[in-house]
Scaffold this active site. Structure first.
Site, PDB file in Angstrom:
ATOM      1  N   GLU A  25       0.833  -1.209   0.000  1.00 55.04           N
ATOM      2  CA  GLU A  25       0.000   0.000   0.000  1.00 55.04           C
ATOM      3  C   GLU A  25       0.866   1.258   0.000  1.00 55.04           C
ATOM      4  O   GLU A  25       0.492   2.276  -0.595  1.00 55.04           O
ATOM      5  CB  GLU A  25      -0.935  -0.006   1.213  1.00 55.04           C
ATOM      6  CG  GLU A  25      -1.894  -1.189   1.268  1.00 55.04           C
ATOM      7  CD  GLU A  25      -2.769  -1.314   0.026  1.00 55.04           C
ATOM      8  OE1 GLU A  25      -2.985  -0.296  -0.667  1.00 55.04           O
ATOM      9  OE2 GLU A  25      -3.237  -2.432  -0.263  1.00 55.04           O
ATOM     10  N   HIS A  28       1.665   2.241  -3.391  1.00 52.41           N
ATOM     11  CA  HIS A  28       0.626   3.045  -4.041  1.00 52.41           C
ATOM     12  C   HIS A  28       0.661   4.494  -3.535  1.00 52.41           C
ATOM     13  O   HIS A  28       0.549   5.445  -4.307  1.00 52.41           O
ATOM     14  CB  HIS A  28      -0.764   2.472  -3.746  1.00 52.41           C
ATOM     15  CG  HIS A  28      -1.061   1.173  -4.433  1.00 52.41           C
ATOM     16  ND1 HIS A  28      -0.871   0.983  -5.777  1.00 52.41           N
ATOM     17  CD2 HIS A  28      -1.563   0.005  -3.955  1.00 52.41           C
ATOM     18  CE1 HIS A  28      -1.233  -0.249  -6.109  1.00 52.41           C
ATOM     19  NE2 HIS A  28      -1.643  -0.861  -5.014  1.00 52.41           N
TER      20      HIS A  28
END
Length: 435
Positions: A25, A28
């Protein structure tokens, strides 16, 4: 003590999974923030919030279920063509259109006027591609680092030319199992007939000098049912053994379920852990990637076997498993009789393989996976590029919201598969060790 080691193994593995997911994550989030996108949430886990803290416009936290994570980038779905974002309302039309418009409405309830220019869909296609690809690429890097450290610092078992076991009889691979005993109807193995002993070092096979087990295996297989003369070193002296290899069913390779009929002798090698170089790591990563892609292709077929195992069928050792099953395997490794170094290597290998699987799974070009958003970004770049090339009007952003019905179906399938694997891992788990 065994129970304590099992718990330690599970905790370490789950912690490794959470770190891997969080780094995914982070992959991202960092480029999203670098490109000026608005990121409001960054969480490890799902379900109820256990802890969170807000820094700037982003809330960071931990959820109760350690089975994933998410980062919320605002404006993933653009308004419909010609639609004013400020006038998006929940729809009361057909079910599919309602699904799309309701999703748009939920998205834009959190968007304000000052967010203009910071929304995901408003960014250049290549920026969106980088943001979505960076998550799974982080998992690829993690897998490479873990496998690289494992192979270069610890090593990997390499078959030696010294005999470890001599098979008493000939058993086809299709009938072989850990408990299979020789019967009166089984043929004596060629190695047994020749007088092989544990500890024999193979020097030559039919006149060919042997320097590695990988060299010997194809020679035996190609010999089919012909005569075989093998020179071995035993107790410091050379000894010549003669026999006939026979044609038998064996696995095509250690990682393949395919059976082939080839020459069979009936010996297996000793193994020695040998440190490898960087070239080996690159080559092995390539093989593992190909193997994982092939496993993903067989996933639906394997899932049928998993479903059957829930109601009493046999659970294949190479069948897919959930995070519950992987954690159980980690606990089993930690409480086994292996050395501490072997346990550590097995746990690192398990976590590395999981990261590689997560990366390749997320690259599947289907929403809601990262690959689905990547395909949308690429298609947007192609459309706009062609429009500029042929001097046509800009076609605008790719409306991924139109794919939401497919995304919901795919997400439902993924959830069902996950639940099925969890049930199987509880009812009929994969066991590395018998007993």
């Amino acid at each position: 003590m065994s129970v304590l080691l099992t718990i330690v193994g599970i905790v370490l593995f789950v912690a490794g999974v959470l770190i891997s997911v969080s780094l995914h994550e982070l992959g991202h989030m960092l480029p999203a923030k670098a490109f000026g996108m608005k990121v409001t949430q960054f969480f490890a886990g799902f379900g109820r919030t256990v802890w969170s803290i807000k820094r700037g416009e982003t809330e960071y936290g931990l959820k109760a279920i350690p089975a994933g994570g998410f980062v919320r980038i605002v404006g993933m779905m653009p308004p419909a063509k010609g639609q004013d974002p400020s006038k998006i309302r929940k729809a009361n039309t057909g079910p599919i259109q309602s699904m799309i418009e309701n999703a748009r409405s939920a998205e834009y309830e959190t968007i304000s006027a000052e967010d203009e220019g910071r929304l995901f869909y408003q960014k250049a296609w290549w920026k969106k591609l980088i943001v979505m690809a960076s998550g799974p690429l982080v998992n690829v890097v993690i897998a490479f680092v873990l496998f690289g450290g494992l192979y270069m610092m610890y090593g990997t078992p390499v078959a030696q030319t010294t005999v470890s076991t001599v098979t008493d009889c000939v058993v086809p691979a299709s009938q072989a199992s850990a408990n299979r005993k020789c019967t009166d109807t089984d043929k004596l193995s060629p190695a047994k007939e020749a007088g092989f002993q544990v500890g024999d070092k193979i020097l030559s096979f039919n006149g060919t000098r042997i320097t590695s087990w990988d060299q010997l295996t194809p020679l035996i297989r190609a010999n089919t049912d012909k005569p075989a003369t093998i020179v071995v070193e035993r107790n410091g002296a050379q000894k010549t053994l003669t026999t006939h290899t026979i044609v038998n069913q064996v696995q095509e390779s250690a990682t393949s379920d395919k059976l082939v009929s080839v020459g069979f002798l009936g010996i297996s090698p000793t193994e020695k852990v040998v440190r490898q170089d960087f070239g080996f790591v690159v080559n092995q990563m390539g093989k593992l990637t190909v193997g994982t892609v092939q496993a993903l292709g067989k996933f639906p077929e394997k899932l049928v076997g998993v479903a059957k195992s829930i109601v009493g069928g046999k659970r294949d050792q190479d069948s897919p498993m959930s995070i519950v099953g992987a954690s159980r395997v980690a606990g089993e490794v930690a409480s086994s009789s292996m050395t501490t170094a072997q346990k550590g290597a097995a746990l690192v290998s398990l976590l590395a393989a999981l990261n590689l699987f997560l990366a390749l799974f997320n690259f599947i070009p289907l929403l809601p996976l990262d690959g689905g958003h990547m395909i949308g970004a690429i298609w947007e770049g192609v459309r706009r590029g062609l429009a500029r090339l042929f001097r046509r009007p800009d076609p605008g952003y790719v409306d991924v919201a139109k794919l939401l019905p497919i995304a919901y179906v795919a997400a439902s399938v993924i959830v069902v598969m996950g639940v099925l694997l969890v049930i199987a891992d509880i009812v009929n788990p994969i066991k590395l060790f018998n007993g």
